[in-house]
Design an enzyme around this catalytic site. Structure first.
Site, PDB file in Angstrom:
ATOM      1  N   ARG A  85       3.389  -5.008  16.757  1.00 53.69           N
ATOM      2  CA  ARG A  85       2.032  -4.436  16.702  1.00 53.69           C
ATOM      3  C   ARG A  85       1.032  -5.467  17.222  1.00 53.69           C
ATOM      4  O   ARG A  85       0.080  -5.131  17.935  1.00 53.69           O
ATOM      5  CB  ARG A  85       1.693  -4.038  15.251  1.00 53.69           C
ATOM      6  CG  ARG A  85       2.625  -2.982  14.676  1.00 53.69           C
ATOM      7  CD  ARG A  85       2.370  -2.752  13.207  1.00 53.69           C
ATOM      8  NE  ARG A  85       2.574  -3.941  12.404  1.00 53.69           N
ATOM      9  CZ  ARG A  85       2.288  -4.060  11.103  1.00 53.69           C
ATOM     10  NH1 ARG A  85       1.782  -3.029  10.453  1.00 53.69           N
ATOM     11  NH2 ARG A  85       2.512  -5.176  10.443  1.00 53.69           N
ATOM     12  N   HIS A 113      -2.309  -8.761   1.955  1.00 54.57           N
ATOM     13  CA  HIS A 113      -1.895  -7.515   2.633  1.00 54.57           C
ATOM     14  C   HIS A 113      -2.994  -7.146   3.648  1.00 54.57           C
ATOM     15  O   HIS A 113      -3.333  -7.949   4.518  1.00 54.57           O
ATOM     16  CB  HIS A 113      -1.644  -6.458   1.548  1.00 54.57           C
ATOM     17  CG  HIS A 113      -1.011  -5.186   2.026  1.00 54.57           C
ATOM     18  ND1 HIS A 113      -0.345  -5.070   3.217  1.00 54.57           N
ATOM     19  CD2 HIS A 113      -0.940  -3.934   1.449  1.00 54.57           C
ATOM     20  CE1 HIS A 113       0.107  -3.829   3.357  1.00 54.57           C
ATOM     21  NE2 HIS A 113      -0.250  -3.122   2.299  1.00 54.57           N
ATOM     22  N   ASP A 148      -2.262  -8.461  11.680  1.00 54.88           N
ATOM     23  CA  ASP A 148      -3.634  -8.819  11.310  1.00 54.88           C
ATOM     24  C   ASP A 148      -4.178  -9.992  12.124  1.00 54.88           C
ATOM     25  O   ASP A 148      -5.389 -10.207  12.170  1.00 54.88           O
ATOM     26  CB  ASP A 148      -3.700  -9.127   9.805  1.00 54.88           C
ATOM     27  CG  ASP A 148      -3.364  -7.907   8.970  1.00 54.88           C
ATOM     28  OD1 ASP A 148      -3.917  -6.838   9.263  1.00 54.88           O
ATOM     29  OD2 ASP A 148      -2.534  -8.013   8.051  1.00 54.88           O
ATOM     30  N   HIS A 172       5.321 -12.947   7.086  1.00 56.67           N
ATOM     31  CA  HIS A 172       5.558 -11.553   6.704  1.00 56.67           C
ATOM     32  C   HIS A 172       6.701 -11.480   5.697  1.00 56.67           C
ATOM     33  O   HIS A 172       7.614 -12.304   5.733  1.00 56.67           O
ATOM     34  CB  HIS A 172       5.913 -10.694   7.927  1.00 56.67           C
ATOM     35  CG  HIS A 172       5.723  -9.238   7.679  1.00 56.67           C
ATOM     36  ND1 HIS A 172       6.717  -8.431   7.177  1.00 56.67           N
ATOM     37  CD2 HIS A 172       4.627  -8.442   7.823  1.00 56.67           C
ATOM     38  CE1 HIS A 172       6.254  -7.205   7.041  1.00 56.67           C
ATOM     39  NE2 HIS A 172       4.986  -7.175   7.417  1.00 56.67           N
ATOM     40  N   SER A 181       0.830  -1.214   0.000  1.00 55.28           N
ATOM     41  CA  SER A 181       0.000   0.000   0.000  1.00 55.28           C
ATOM     42  C   SER A 181       0.862   1.262   0.000  1.00 55.28           C
ATOM     43  O   SER A 181       0.639   2.188  -0.797  1.00 55.28           O
ATOM     44  CB  SER A 181      -0.962   0.006   1.196  1.00 55.28           C
ATOM     45  OG  SER A 181      -0.277  -0.228   2.399  1.00 55.28           O
TER      46      SER A 181
HETATM   47  N1  CMX Z   1       0.506 -19.801   5.763  1.00 54.26           N
HETATM   48  C1  CMX Z   1       0.896 -20.734   4.853  1.00 54.26           C
HETATM   49  N2  CMX Z   1       1.912 -20.562   4.008  1.00 54.26           N
HETATM   50  C2  CMX Z   1       2.592 -19.401   4.089  1.00 54.26           C
HETATM   51  C3  CMX Z   1       2.266 -18.403   5.032  1.00 54.26           C
HETATM   52  C4  CMX Z   1       1.170 -18.639   5.874  1.00 54.26           C
HETATM   53  N3  CMX Z   1       0.766 -17.730   6.758  1.00 54.26           N
HETATM   54  N4  CMX Z   1       3.116 -17.375   4.879  1.00 54.26           N
HETATM   55  C5  CMX Z   1       3.947 -17.705   3.869  1.00 54.26           C
HETATM   56  N5  CMX Z   1       3.607 -18.936   3.394  1.00 54.26           N
HETATM   57  C6  CMX Z   1       4.204 -19.631   2.248  1.00 54.26           C
HETATM   58  C7  CMX Z   1       4.114 -18.722   1.025  1.00 54.26           C
HETATM   59  O1  CMX Z   1       2.833 -18.791   0.424  1.00 54.26           O
HETATM   60  C8  CMX Z   1       5.227 -19.275   0.167  1.00 54.26           C
HETATM   61  O2  CMX Z   1       4.763 -20.448  -0.443  1.00 54.26           O
HETATM   62  P1  CMX Z   1       5.132 -20.796  -1.978  1.00 54.26           P
HETATM   63  O3  CMX Z   1       6.608 -20.985  -1.963  1.00 54.26           O
HETATM   64  O4  CMX Z   1       4.352 -22.009  -2.260  1.00 54.26           O
HETATM   65  O5  CMX Z   1       4.721 -19.611  -2.789  1.00 54.26           O
HETATM   66  C9  CMX Z   1       6.279 -19.665   1.205  1.00 54.26           C
HETATM   67  O6  CMX Z   1       5.575 -19.809   2.461  1.00 54.26           O
HETATM   68  C10 CMX Z   1       7.373 -18.631   1.382  1.00 54.26           C
HETATM   69  O7  CMX Z   1       6.764 -17.378   1.675  1.00 54.26           O
HETATM   70  P2  CMX Z   1       7.533 -16.297   2.552  1.00 54.26           P
HETATM   71  O8  CMX Z   1       8.768 -15.902   1.810  1.00 54.26           O
HETATM   72  O9  CMX Z   1       7.683 -16.745   3.945  1.00 54.26           O
HETATM   73  O10 CMX Z   1       6.468 -15.108   2.584  1.00 54.26           O
HETATM   74  P3  CMX Z   1       6.252 -13.955   1.511  1.00 54.26           P
HETATM   75  O11 CMX Z   1       7.206 -12.850   1.797  1.00 54.26           O
HETATM   76  O12 CMX Z   1       6.242 -14.490   0.133  1.00 54.26           O
HETATM   77  O13 CMX Z   1       4.760 -13.492   1.828  1.00 54.26           O
HETATM   78  C11 CMX Z   1       2.957 -12.903   3.216  1.00 54.26           C
HETATM   79  C12 CMX Z   1       4.452 -12.744   2.969  1.00 54.26           C
HETATM   80  C13 CMX Z   1       2.557 -11.965   4.337  1.00 54.26           C
HETATM   81  C14 CMX Z   1       2.206 -12.500   1.952  1.00 54.26           C
HETATM   82  C15 CMX Z   1       2.663 -14.373   3.601  1.00 54.26           C
HETATM   83  O14 CMX Z   1       3.339 -14.682   4.796  1.00 54.26           O
HETATM   84  C16 CMX Z   1       1.192 -14.674   3.735  1.00 54.26           C
HETATM   85  O15 CMX Z   1       0.552 -14.985   2.734  1.00 54.26           O
HETATM   86  N6  CMX Z   1       0.618 -14.605   4.986  1.00 54.26           N
HETATM   87  C17 CMX Z   1      -0.789 -14.775   5.188  1.00 54.26           C
HETATM   88  C18 CMX Z   1      -1.559 -13.529   4.798  1.00 54.26           C
HETATM   89  C19 CMX Z   1      -1.297 -12.406   5.772  1.00 54.26           C
HETATM   90  O16 CMX Z   1      -1.391 -12.564   6.977  1.00 54.26           O
HETATM   91  N7  CMX Z   1      -1.005 -11.223   5.233  1.00 54.26           N
HETATM   92  C20 CMX Z   1      -0.849  -9.992   6.044  1.00 54.26           C
HETATM   93  C21 CMX Z   1       0.588  -9.508   6.130  1.00 54.26           C
HETATM   94  C22 CMX Z   1       0.667  -8.226   6.896  1.00 54.26           C
HETATM   95  C23 CMX Z   1       0.101  -7.095   6.106  1.00 54.26           C
HETATM   96  O17 CMX Z   1       0.623  -6.774   5.042  1.00 54.26           O
HETATM   97  O18 CMX Z   1      -0.918  -6.526   6.516  1.00 54.26           O
END
Ligand code: CMX
Length: 465
Positions: free
Chosen positions: A357, A302, A405, A348, A272
């Site tokens: 937070r 996000h 979140d 994250h 964002s």
């Molecule tokens: N549950 C299951 N799998 C997860 C996960 C979770 N909470 N978080 C990461 N992973 C997976 C990813 O999908 C990725 O899988 P692939 O290799 O199959 O694509 C793998 O673990 C590696 O990901 P990462 O490098 O640890 O995480 P990213 O930097 O790519 O993504 C985020 C970060 C936040 C998008 C991810 O952790 C996620 O999807 N979390 C759940 C959604 C969430 O809570 N988002 C809010 C974040 C805070 C915000 O921005 O407000």
């Protein structure tokens, strides 16, 4: 309009700007936000000019192929003054951690939590405001808090089935009807004047967000609420809480203040903030820039994750009934992971520890027995006791810990704001503090239009050879 700054003022300000920490002293003056910024801007402009002149070609990192195909993780590639995110410590706003801010930033009269106006002041100026300065800022924001009639009409005309985040993005974009930045640009405003006109628009938008967000809430969920009206005697979030129908609930109002203060900024690379920065770099006005940022915030990876957490928890509660034990939560987590979904609220892009937070929001609960007894809060706590181990065993995510979140929705739910499709709108009211203050700085620094270089697979293969 802003008065011009003398060379002497610039020199004094440069002397006082010896690193970001120096700016954190409590400013004893009664200067307004604009006057304070007028002193700070030339100092930082000078600092940046010097940095570019002396170290413009210094190398500060490498680019790997995995950065290019991995969402640019870890690439240091944008300037952002308000906050820096450490993977283990979490966020610091101009060097201050969340507990530091809780100890130093003024609260509302009779309240304890960080007042978003204090955070806004810190993010914009790098200084800690006095109580008098914050009260003055609250009054200035309340003064321009009402929505123009054409925005009210537009928002009232939207279908109530349209997602509240889409409504928020539409409302914010449409406010550019009255953008001073756009009007001044059309008249040939000079580049050196951009930031001060940008500041006017940004303050106007921050002031109006509560009324817009509350109107969307009322239209979609609570038509019985009176039409939102700004009380000139209330602070920004005192007004927001009242317009949402929580004016009598002190704890909810305090929670919203804390929530909105600590969601305000999370350095510049998140989707964002970065979107606002990118769109703003084309010299779009802050209304359409922030509307674009809200569209990024509305994605489930996000900001929309706070809605998803509640949805996921409600389904878990339904499935487990009264059998909410660690073992059953663990099974439910595995079912989520094995079905190929992410566990919302965990993981994250930068953090590698529990999000401070998240900790601050849980601490808010720990001081209130009603919240500690709430099933929604208990479920968050119990999930936190189990999920990191499950995610570690699953072995994919680099960060098995909760992000903000995971906790932000349960308190809202407990206090009766159960319409979780609305939760990201509250995040959207907050993120404006960081994204918009940094638009002011981007224009003060004269940063150019963003234009990174993309490469094709063939190009990458050539580069590797
Ligand atoms: N549950 C299951 N799998 C997860 C996960 C979770 N909470 N978080 C990461 N992973 C997976 C990813 O999908 C990725 O899988 P692939 O290799 O199959 O694509 C793998 O673990 C590696 O990901 P990462 O490098 O640890 O995480 P990213 O930097 O790519 O993504 C985020 C970060 C936040 C998008 C991810 O952790 C996620 O999807 N979390 C759940 C959604 C969430 O809570 N988002 C809010 C974040 C805070 C915000 O921005 O407000």
């Amino acid at each position: 309009m802003f008065r011009s700054v003398s060379a002497r003022n610039v020199r004094t300000a440069v002397r006082s700007f010896s690193g970001a920490q120096a700016l954190q002293r409590r400013c004893a003056s009664t200067k307004t936000l604009r006057e304070t910024l007028q002193e700070v801007v030339p100092a930082k402009q000078e600092a940046l000019k010097k940095l570019r002149a002396e170290h413009g070609s210094a190398v500060v990192g490498d680019i790997k192929v995995e950065n290019i195909i991995g969402g640019m993780r870890g690439l240091k590639s944008m300037l952002w003054e308000a906050s820096v995110l450490d993977p283990n410590e979490g966020i610091r706003f101009h060097g201050l951690s969340i507990p530091d801010c809780q100890g130093k930033l003024p609260a509302a009269p009779g309240g304890k939590e960080i007042l978003p106006e204090s955070m806004l002041w810190l993010l914009l100026t790098g200084q800690i405001p006095t109580e008098a300065q914050v009260r003055q800022l609250s009054a200035e924001l309340a003064e321009q808090g009402e929505l123009p009639a054409h925005i009210e009409k537009l928002v009232d005309s939207l279908p109530t089935t349209l997602h509240p985040m889409t409504q928020l993005a539409i409302g914010v974009a449409s406010m550019n009807h009255d953008s001073k930045f756009q009007a001044a640009y059309e008249k040939g405003m000079k580049k050196s004047e951009y930031w001060s006109v940008m500041l006017e628009d940004c303050m106007s938008l921050i002031a109006k967000l509560p009324a817009l967000a509350a109107r969307i809430y009322r239209n979609v969920y609570k038509p019985e609420l009176p039409a939102p009206k700004v009380d000139k005697n209330l602070d920004l979030i005192g007004n927001y809480a009242a317009m949402l129908g929580y004016g009598d609930n002190k704890d909810m109002t305090e929670y919203l203040r804390l929530y909105i203060a600590i969601h305000g900024d999370h350095e510049g690379g998140n989707a964002s903030a970065h979107t606002a920065h990118l769109v703003g770099s084309t010299l779009s006005d802050p209304f359409i820039s922030y509307s674009a940022a809200l569209c990024a915030l509305a994605g489930p990876l996000h900001g929309l994750a706070n809605q998803e957490v509640l949805r996921w928890q409600m389904t878990m509660q339904k499935e487990l009934g009264n059998e909410i034990t660690h073992d059953n939560i663990k099974d439910y987590l595995w079912r989520t992971l094995k079905s190929g979904q992410v566990v919302p609220g965990y993981g994250h892009g930068v953090l590698r520890s529990p999000d401070p937070r998240f900790t601050a929001l849980l601490q808010f609960c720990e001081t209130r027995p009603d919240l500690m007894a709430s099933p929604a809060v208990q479920l968050v706590k119990q999930t936190f006791e189990v999920a990191p181990a499950v995610l570690k065993e699953h072995g994919k995510t680099k960060n098995p810990y909760p992000n903000v979140d995971a906790a932000s929705g349960c308190v809202l739910y407990h206090y009766g704001l159960t319409q979780f499709k609305y939760y990201t709108v509250i995040f959207g009211v907050s993120r404006a503090l960081g994204a918009l203050t940094q638009l002011v700085w981007a224009r003060a620094f004269g940063l150019p239009i963003e234009r990174p270089k993309s490469v094709s697979i063939a190009e990458l293969q050539k580069l590797i050879k």
